[in-house]
Write a protein that holds these residues in place. Structure first.
Motif, short mmCIF file in Angstrom:
data_model
loop_
_atom_site.label_atom_id
_atom_site.label_comp_id
_atom_site.label_asym_id
_atom_site.label_seq_id
_atom_site.Cartn_x
_atom_site.Cartn_y
_atom_site.Cartn_z
N MET A 175 -30.39 -2.06 -4.41
CA MET A 175 -29.94 -3.26 -3.70
C MET A 175 -29.71 -2.89 -2.23
O MET A 175 -29.10 -1.88 -1.93
N ASN A 176 -30.19 -3.74 -1.33
CA ASN A 176 -29.99 -3.45 0.09
C ASN A 176 -28.66 -4.02 0.58
O ASN A 176 -27.99 -4.78 -0.12
N ARG A 177 -28.29 -3.65 1.80
CA ARG A 177 -26.99 -4.08 2.34
C ARG A 177 -26.84 -5.59 2.40
O ARG A 177 -25.77 -6.12 2.12
N ARG A 178 -27.90 -6.26 2.78
CA ARG A 178 -27.81 -7.72 2.88
C ARG A 178 -27.49 -8.33 1.52
O ARG A 178 -26.65 -9.23 1.42
N ASP A 179 -28.13 -7.83 0.47
CA ASP A 179 -27.84 -8.32 -0.88
C ASP A 179 -26.42 -7.98 -1.30
O ASP A 179 -25.73 -8.79 -1.93
N GLU A 180 -25.98 -6.78 -0.96
CA GLU A 180 -24.61 -6.37 -1.29
C GLU A 180 -23.60 -7.29 -0.61
O GLU A 180 -22.64 -7.74 -1.23
N ILE A 181 -23.83 -7.57 0.67
CA ILE A 181 -22.94 -8.45 1.43
C ILE A 181 -22.93 -9.85 0.82
O ILE A 181 -21.87 -10.47 0.66
N GLN A 182 -24.10 -10.33 0.44
CA GLN A 182 -24.18 -11.66 -0.19
C GLN A 182 -23.40 -11.67 -1.50
O GLN A 182 -22.66 -12.63 -1.78
N ASN A 183 -23.54 -10.64 -2.31
CA ASN A 183 -22.79 -10.56 -3.57
C ASN A 183 -21.29 -10.49 -3.32
O ASN A 183 -20.50 -11.11 -4.06
N LEU A 184 -20.87 -9.76 -2.30
CA LEU A 184 -19.45 -9.68 -1.97
C LEU A 184 -18.93 -11.03 -1.49
O LEU A 184 -17.82 -11.44 -1.86
#
Length: 75
Positions: free
Chosen positions: A1-10
């Protein structure tokens, strides 16, 4: 998972957070993913560097689920 996806999940987890503590943990991790240091985040959230570091380590080891399960250290 990339950072953008991680941020979206958070961000999603923050919207659905059932309590203030979980929201804060997600916010701290998100801010670190966005490039802020533990010291900066600690200042923003009025938490110790060690607390922010523990949130990050727990997230890295256990993902979002780990943030829900953090037990504060005993006094």
């Amino acid at each position: 998972m990339n950072r953008r996806d991680e941020i979206q999940n958070l961000n999603e987890a923050m919207r659905e957070a059932s309590n203030k503590r979980l929201y804060e943990r997600c916010l701290a991790v998100r801010l670190h993913l966005e490039g802020h240091t533990f010291t900066e985040i600690g200042t923003l959230l009025n938490r110790a560097y060690q607390t922010i570091s523990r949130y990050w380590t727990t997230y890295r080891e256990n993902g979002l689920e780990g943030l829900e399960l953090i037990i504060p250290p005993a006094n």
